[in-house]
Motif scaffolding. Structure first.
Motif, PDB file in Angstrom:
ATOM      1  N   GLU A   1      24.333   8.231  14.682  1.00  0.00           N
ATOM      2  CA  GLU A   1      23.565   8.370  15.921  1.00  0.00           C
ATOM      3  C   GLU A   1      23.163   7.008  16.462  1.00  0.00           C
ATOM      4  OE1 GLU A   1      19.180   9.876  16.415  1.00  0.00           O
ATOM      5  OE2 GLU A   1      20.491  11.645  16.317  1.00  0.00           O
ATOM      6  N   ARG A   2      23.212   6.867  17.785  1.00  0.00           N
ATOM      7  CA  ARG A   2      22.776   5.613  18.392  1.00  0.00           C
ATOM      8  C   ARG A   2      22.120   5.890  19.744  1.00  0.00           C
ATOM      9  NH1 ARG A   2      28.265   5.882  19.709  1.00  0.00           N
ATOM     10  NH2 ARG A   2      28.891   5.077  21.767  1.00  0.00           N
TER      11      ARG A   2
ATOM     12  N   SER B   1      23.059  -6.601  18.650  1.00  0.00           N
ATOM     13  CA  SER B   1      22.628  -5.593  19.621  1.00  0.00           C
ATOM     14  C   SER B   1      23.830  -4.817  20.154  1.00  0.00           C
ATOM     15  CB  SER B   1      21.889  -6.255  20.785  1.00  0.00           C
ATOM     16  OG  SER B   1      20.720  -6.897  20.325  1.00  0.00           O
ATOM     17  N   ILE B   2      24.921  -5.546  20.429  1.00  0.00           N
ATOM     18  CA  ILE B   2      26.125  -4.897  20.933  1.00  0.00           C
ATOM     19  C   ILE B   2      26.706  -3.971  19.866  1.00  0.00           C
ATOM     20  CG2 ILE B   2      28.461  -5.284  21.813  1.00  0.00           C
ATOM     21  CD1 ILE B   2      27.391  -7.956  22.966  1.00  0.00           C
ATOM     22  N   GLN B   3      26.623  -4.391  18.607  1.00  0.00           N
ATOM     23  CA  GLN B   3      27.072  -3.546  17.496  1.00  0.00           C
ATOM     24  C   GLN B   3      26.328  -2.216  17.512  1.00  0.00           C
ATOM     25  OE1 GLN B   3      26.085  -5.093  13.638  1.00  0.00           O
ATOM     26  NE2 GLN B   3      27.075  -3.440  12.519  1.00  0.00           N
ATOM     27  N   GLU B   4      25.020  -2.268  17.728  1.00  0.00           N
ATOM     28  CA  GLU B   4      24.204  -1.049  17.776  1.00  0.00           C
ATOM     29  C   GLU B   4      24.608  -0.173  18.961  1.00  0.00           C
ATOM     30  OE1 GLU B   4      21.879   0.187  15.701  1.00  0.00           O
ATOM     31  OE2 GLU B   4      22.458  -1.407  14.322  1.00  0.00           O
TER      32      GLU B   4
ATOM     33  N   ARG C   1      20.888   9.610  23.733  1.00  0.00           N
ATOM     34  CA  ARG C   1      21.163   9.645  22.303  1.00  0.00           C
ATOM     35  C   ARG C   1      22.584  10.170  22.102  1.00  0.00           C
ATOM     36  NH1 ARG C   1      17.232   9.414  18.453  1.00  0.00           N
ATOM     37  NH2 ARG C   1      15.676   9.819  20.051  1.00  0.00           N
ATOM     38  N   ILE C   2      23.430   9.344  21.459  1.00  0.00           N
ATOM     39  CA  ILE C   2      24.839   9.696  21.282  1.00  0.00           C
ATOM     40  C   ILE C   2      25.137   9.870  19.797  1.00  0.00           C
ATOM     41  CG2 ILE C   2      27.227   8.848  21.507  1.00  0.00           C
ATOM     42  CD1 ILE C   2      26.073   9.665  24.148  1.00  0.00           C
TER      43      ILE C   2
ATOM     44  N   LEU D   1      27.458   0.018  20.460  1.00  0.00           N
ATOM     45  CA  LEU D   1      28.790   0.586  20.266  1.00  0.00           C
ATOM     46  C   LEU D   1      28.835   1.603  19.125  1.00  0.00           C
ATOM     47  CD1 LEU D   1      30.932  -2.654  20.661  1.00  0.00           C
ATOM     48  CD2 LEU D   1      30.924  -0.711  22.224  1.00  0.00           C
ATOM     49  N   GLY D   2      27.858   1.524  18.221  1.00  0.00           N
ATOM     50  CA  GLY D   2      27.855   2.424  17.074  1.00  0.00           C
ATOM     51  C   GLY D   2      28.816   2.003  15.995  1.00  0.00           C
TER      52      GLY D   2
END
Length: 307
Positions: free
Chosen positions: A188-189, A271-274, A180-181, A276-277
């Motif tokens: 948060e992502r 999905s990549i957007q998620e 979790r970042i 990368l945040g």
């Protein structure tokens, strides 16, 4: 801020607090906003040769805006930086106008200078791997070499920003399979952690000569303090010079590469957007160097009616 009226100074401070508390703006963003809007307000005070209270600020004209932009450009400020400054001024004026009940038309209609958008340049898969291998050779001290490899592998393997990688604490080790970042603006992502990154961090932890307490930084400098981004930038600069890679092969380029390599392997932009945040899909599109042909390829393969 001596050139700025107390009312303008108080309004700016209130706006900055609003940006930080209600909109989650990062510290660096707040600092940039403060500097950009302060410069603008100081110029207007000088330009008008009178203190600018809130009533005076509501009377800004197109001519005033042109004078400010010309003055800023004359100080060797490039179009990209001027566009950023104008964006900050517009954001402040939208808020101020709503609070004070005036029309900020002259400010909001001011056109941003044109500039060429610099697209990120991701590395090829082989080049990214070669860079990590070469980073390991930059120090003869085993724990430092392992540290640098661990950080760069996190950038490429997990798509982390360098600030996010260096923000990890010793308590985060051993790294889980999913992490979790907390990114920009407190967003948060969830990020999967590839085995290579987990292994690289584990090797570094075993070799690190400093006591790593759970609440302290995972990555340490040579004297035991928190590792600075500059240290990673320097080691990557040395490695890319040895490999003959361009100056664009920076720590942030590893994050671009993570996104592009996922896309090329069949990942979808959302999905990549998620991962990368990113708040905006268009930002992800720029990161992944997506062109029309690639988008059509994804569309033809994935859209129900294309079958």
């Amino acid at each position: 801020m001596s050139l700025i009226s107390p009312a303008a100074r108080d309004a700016l401070q209130t706006w900055l607090e609003h940006q930080k508390s209600l909109k989650g703006a990062a510290g660096n963003t707040i600092t940039a906003y403060r500097g950009d809007v302060t410069e603008f307000l100081a110029f207007i005070t000088s330009h008008k040769a009178a203190p600018q209270g809130l009533t005076a600020l509501s009377d800004i004209t197109v001519s005033d805006m042109r004078a400010w932009m010309a003055n800023t450009r004359s100080a060797d400020v490039g179009p990209r930086s001027l566009a950023r400054k104008l964006s900050a001024v517009k954001a402040f004026y939208r808020w101020l106008a709503a609070r004070e009940g005036f029309e900020p038309t002259a400010v909001l209609l001011t056109r941003s200078p044109k500039f060429t958008q610099k697209l990120p340049r991701p590395l090829a898969v082989d080049a990214a791997q070669d860079l990590i291998d070469c980073v390991e050779l930059q120090s003869q001290t085993p724990w430092i070499a392992a540290r640098d490899v661990a950080v760069v592998t996190l950038l490429w393997g997990c798509g982390l920003r360098i600030s996010e990688a260096l923000g990890l604490t010793a308590g985060d080790a051993p790294l889980p399979q999913v992490m979790r970042i907390i990114g920009k603006g407190g967003k948060e992502r969830i990020v999967p952690v590839v085995d290579a990154a987990r292994d690289a961090v584990s090797v570094y932890i075993d070799l690190c000569p400093f006591a790593l307490k759970d609440d302290q930084p995972m990555f340490r400098g040579v004297r035991g303090g928190a590792l600075s981004p500059r240290a990673i930038q320097k080691v990557m600069a040395s490695a890319r010079m040895q490999l003959g890679l361009p100056a664009t092969a920076t720590p942030h380029a590893m994050r671009h590469s993570f996104a592009t390599h996922l896309l090329n392997a069949g990942g979808d932009l959302r999905s990549i957007q998620e991962l990368l945040g990113h708040a905006s899909l268009s930002t992800t599109q720029a990161y992944t160097a997506v062109d029309t042909a690639r988008l059509m390829e994804v569309y033809d393969r994935a859209h129900p009616k294309a079958g």
